[in-house]
Design a protein around this motif. Structure first.
Motif, PDB file in Angstrom:
ATOM      1  N   PHE A 102       0.805  -1.221   0.000  1.00  0.00           N
ATOM      2  CA  PHE A 102       0.000   0.000   0.000  1.00  0.00           C
ATOM      3  C   PHE A 102       0.836   1.269   0.000  1.00  0.00           C
ATOM      4  O   PHE A 102       1.984   1.271   0.439  1.00  0.00           O
ATOM      5  N   ASP A 103       0.197   2.342  -0.426  1.00  0.00           N
ATOM      6  CA  ASP A 103       0.668   3.703  -0.193  1.00  0.00           C
ATOM      7  C   ASP A 103      -0.355   4.344   0.740  1.00  0.00           C
ATOM      8  O   ASP A 103      -1.563   4.251   0.501  1.00  0.00           O
ATOM      9  N   CYS A 104       0.118   4.974   1.789  1.00  0.00           N
ATOM     10  CA  CYS A 104      -0.764   5.733   2.666  1.00  0.00           C
ATOM     11  C   CYS A 104      -1.005   7.072   1.967  1.00  0.00           C
ATOM     12  O   CYS A 104      -0.046   7.763   1.605  1.00  0.00           O
ATOM     13  N   ILE A 105      -2.273   7.427   1.713  1.00  0.00           N
ATOM     14  CA  ILE A 105      -2.513   8.621   0.893  1.00  0.00           C
ATOM     15  C   ILE A 105      -3.266   9.744   1.604  1.00  0.00           C
ATOM     16  O   ILE A 105      -3.035  10.908   1.295  1.00  0.00           O
ATOM     17  N   THR A 106      -4.176   9.434   2.533  1.00  0.00           N
ATOM     18  CA  THR A 106      -4.924  10.512   3.178  1.00  0.00           C
ATOM     19  C   THR A 106      -5.318  10.175   4.602  1.00  0.00           C
ATOM     20  O   THR A 106      -5.459   8.999   4.961  1.00  0.00           O
ATOM     21  N   ILE A 107      -5.525  11.234   5.363  1.00  0.00           N
ATOM     22  CA  ILE A 107      -6.213  11.150   6.654  1.00  0.00           C
ATOM     23  C   ILE A 107      -7.351  12.150   6.575  1.00  0.00           C
ATOM     24  O   ILE A 107      -7.152  13.299   6.197  1.00  0.00           O
ATOM     25  N   SER A 108      -8.539  11.681   6.927  1.00  0.00           N
ATOM     26  CA  SER A 108      -9.709  12.554   6.988  1.00  0.00           C
ATOM     27  C   SER A 108     -10.278  12.489   8.390  1.00  0.00           C
ATOM     28  O   SER A 108     -10.295  11.422   9.005  1.00  0.00           O
ATOM     29  N   ILE A 109     -10.748  13.619   8.862  1.00  0.00           N
ATOM     30  CA  ILE A 109     -11.350  13.670  10.185  1.00  0.00           C
ATOM     31  C   ILE A 109     -12.706  14.328  10.048  1.00  0.00           C
ATOM     32  O   ILE A 109     -12.818  15.431   9.528  1.00  0.00           O
ATOM     33  N   LYS A 110     -13.723  13.625  10.474  1.00  0.00           N
ATOM     34  CA  LYS A 110     -15.079  14.165  10.435  1.00  0.00           C
ATOM     35  C   LYS A 110     -15.793  13.668  11.685  1.00  0.00           C
ATOM     36  O   LYS A 110     -15.755  12.471  11.981  1.00  0.00           O
ATOM     37  N   ASN A 111     -16.385  14.574  12.422  1.00  0.00           N
ATOM     38  CA  ASN A 111     -17.079  14.224  13.668  1.00  0.00           C
ATOM     39  C   ASN A 111     -16.165  13.442  14.608  1.00  0.00           C
ATOM     40  O   ASN A 111     -16.580  12.478  15.233  1.00  0.00           O
ATOM     41  N   ASN A 112     -14.916  13.832  14.653  1.00  0.00           N
ATOM     42  CA  ASN A 112     -13.887  13.254  15.521  1.00  0.00           C
ATOM     43  C   ASN A 112     -13.541  11.798  15.190  1.00  0.00           C
ATOM     44  O   ASN A 112     -12.846  11.143  15.953  1.00  0.00           O
ATOM     45  N   ASP A 122      -1.275  -2.628  -6.367  1.00  0.00           N
ATOM     46  CA  ASP A 122      -1.613  -3.425  -7.545  1.00  0.00           C
ATOM     47  C   ASP A 122      -2.973  -3.084  -8.135  1.00  0.00           C
ATOM     48  O   ASP A 122      -3.152  -3.087  -9.348  1.00  0.00           O
ATOM     49  N   SER A 123      -3.947  -2.801  -7.283  1.00  0.00           N
ATOM     50  CA  SER A 123      -5.318  -2.646  -7.772  1.00  0.00           C
ATOM     51  C   SER A 123      -5.834  -1.213  -7.726  1.00  0.00           C
ATOM     52  O   SER A 123      -6.844  -0.909  -8.344  1.00  0.00           O
ATOM     53  N   LEU A 124      -5.185  -0.376  -6.962  1.00  0.00           N
ATOM     54  CA  LEU A 124      -5.631   0.992  -6.676  1.00  0.00           C
ATOM     55  C   LEU A 124      -6.908   1.028  -5.825  1.00  0.00           C
ATOM     56  O   LEU A 124      -7.545   2.062  -5.693  1.00  0.00           O
ATOM     57  N   TYR A 125      -7.301  -0.114  -5.230  1.00  0.00           N
ATOM     58  CA  TYR A 125      -8.401  -0.121  -4.270  1.00  0.00           C
ATOM     59  C   TYR A 125      -7.976   0.711  -3.065  1.00  0.00           C
ATOM     60  O   TYR A 125      -6.802   0.751  -2.708  1.00  0.00           O
ATOM     61  N   HIS A 126      -8.964   1.321  -2.430  1.00  0.00           N
ATOM     62  CA  HIS A 126      -8.705   2.099  -1.225  1.00  0.00           C
ATOM     63  C   HIS A 126      -9.185   1.321  -0.009  1.00  0.00           C
ATOM     64  O   HIS A 126     -10.350   0.935   0.064  1.00  0.00           O
ATOM     65  N   PHE A 127      -8.271   1.101   0.914  1.00  0.00           N
ATOM     66  CA  PHE A 127      -8.575   0.449   2.176  1.00  0.00           C
ATOM     67  C   PHE A 127      -8.608   1.557   3.221  1.00  0.00           C
ATOM     68  O   PHE A 127      -7.599   2.224   3.461  1.00  0.00           O
ATOM     69  N   ASN A 128      -9.769   1.762   3.822  1.00  0.00           N
ATOM     70  CA  ASN A 128      -9.954   2.833   4.798  1.00  0.00           C
ATOM     71  C   ASN A 128      -9.927   2.240   6.198  1.00  0.00           C
ATOM     72  O   ASN A 128     -10.736   1.365   6.518  1.00  0.00           O
ATOM     73  N   ILE A 129      -8.992   2.710   6.998  1.00  0.00           N
ATOM     74  CA  ILE A 129      -8.860   2.270   8.382  1.00  0.00           C
ATOM     75  C   ILE A 129      -9.500   3.338   9.259  1.00  0.00           C
ATOM     76  O   ILE A 129      -9.131   4.510   9.187  1.00  0.00           O
ATOM     77  N   PHE A 130     -10.447   2.945  10.099  1.00  0.00           N
ATOM     78  CA  PHE A 130     -11.138   3.892  10.968  1.00  0.00           C
ATOM     79  C   PHE A 130     -10.586   3.782  12.384  1.00  0.00           C
ATOM     80  O   PHE A 130     -10.476   2.677  12.923  1.00  0.00           O
ATOM     81  N   LEU A 131     -10.241   4.935  12.939  1.00  0.00           N
ATOM     82  CA  LEU A 131      -9.689   4.991  14.288  1.00  0.00           C
ATOM     83  C   LEU A 131     -10.617   5.762  15.209  1.00  0.00           C
ATOM     84  O   LEU A 131     -11.209   6.766  14.806  1.00  0.00           O
ATOM     85  N   LEU A 132     -10.690   5.323  16.428  1.00  0.00           N
ATOM     86  CA  LEU A 132     -11.366   6.053  17.480  1.00  0.00           C
ATOM     87  C   LEU A 132     -10.492   5.927  18.713  1.00  0.00           C
ATOM     88  O   LEU A 132     -10.155   4.805  19.122  1.00  0.00           O
ATOM     89  N   ASN A 133     -10.080   7.042  19.263  1.00  0.00           N
ATOM     90  CA  ASN A 133      -9.166   7.061  20.412  1.00  0.00           C
ATOM     91  C   ASN A 133      -7.906   6.242  20.138  1.00  0.00           C
ATOM     92  O   ASN A 133      -7.472   5.451  20.970  1.00  0.00           O
ATOM     93  N   SER A 134      -7.349   6.411  18.958  1.00  0.00           N
ATOM     94  CA  SER A 134      -6.110   5.755  18.524  1.00  0.00           C
ATOM     95  C   SER A 134      -6.217   4.235  18.422  1.00  0.00           C
ATOM     96  O   SER A 134      -5.214   3.533  18.425  1.00  0.00           O
ATOM     97  N   LYS A 135      -7.420   3.718  18.318  1.00  0.00           N
ATOM     98  CA  LYS A 135      -7.643   2.271  18.163  1.00  0.00           C
ATOM     99  C   LYS A 135      -8.369   2.031  16.843  1.00  0.00           C
ATOM    100  O   LYS A 135      -9.288   2.761  16.482  1.00  0.00           O
ATOM    101  N   VAL A 136      -7.974   0.971  16.143  1.00  0.00           N
ATOM    102  CA  VAL A 136      -8.654   0.589  14.903  1.00  0.00           C
ATOM    103  C   VAL A 136     -10.034   0.041  15.266  1.00  0.00           C
ATOM    104  O   VAL A 136     -10.144  -0.893  16.057  1.00  0.00           O
ATOM    105  N   VAL A 137     -11.072   0.648  14.679  1.00  0.00           N
ATOM    106  CA  VAL A 137     -12.433   0.205  14.964  1.00  0.00           C
ATOM    107  C   VAL A 137     -13.155  -0.327  13.725  1.00  0.00           C
ATOM    108  O   VAL A 137     -14.279  -0.790  13.826  1.00  0.00           O
TER     109      VAL A 137
END
Length: 143
Positions: A102-112, A122-137
């Motif tokens: 992967f390439d890390c490309i963005t961080i977005s913050i909305k409603n904390n 390889d595919s250009l699919y986007h895998f979005n990791i969601f964090l809450l209080n520094s934990k993957v949720v």
């Protein structure tokens, strides 16, 4: 010309400087709420960051959440790696580490809620990791 400016918005974008996070450019605005876009260093890559605020400052809660994420980057990274590994295992694909795939490309913050987007090389699919209080949720995949 006035009609087109009203329809598509002004080409003149506002600028904002944050003492800790750097320079931001107006991406969109809805009344007094502005979505700001900037660049930050995260996981040894320069990536795009977007968050809300007003004409004078970034949203204080979103800013604090981003600064906390940046401060805890070393402890968050293994959890990100584990979340992406699980996605690969479910797809029966070989996984080495996030940097390989992967390439890390963005961080977005909305409603904390923080969303970190990784683009699969390889595919250009986007895998979005969601964090809450520094934990993957959660993880979502966009094609």
């Amino acid at each position: 010309m006035g009609f087109l400016t009203g329809l598509f918005g002004s080409s003149k974008k506002r600028l904002l400087h944050d003492k800790d996070l750097g320079d931001f450019t107006e991406l969109t605005h809805n009344g007094a709420v502005i979505t700001w876009n900037g660049k930050i260093k995260f996981l040894n890559e320069t990536i795009s960051v977007s968050m809300t605020g007003n004409s004078d400052q970034l949203n204080p809660a979103e800013r604090a959440a981003l600064l906390d994420t940046l401060k805890n980057e070393a402890t968050i990274e293994p959890h990100i790696n584990e979340a992406l590994l699980q996605q690969y295992e479910e797809a029966h694909k070989k996984y080495v580490n996030w940097q390989t795939h992967f390439d890390c490309i963005t961080i977005s913050i909305k409603n904390n809620e923080i969303s970190i987007t990784f683009e699969e090389k390889d595919s250009l699919y986007h895998f979005n990791i969601f964090l809450l209080n520094s934990k993957v949720v959660g993880v979502s995949i966009d094609s």
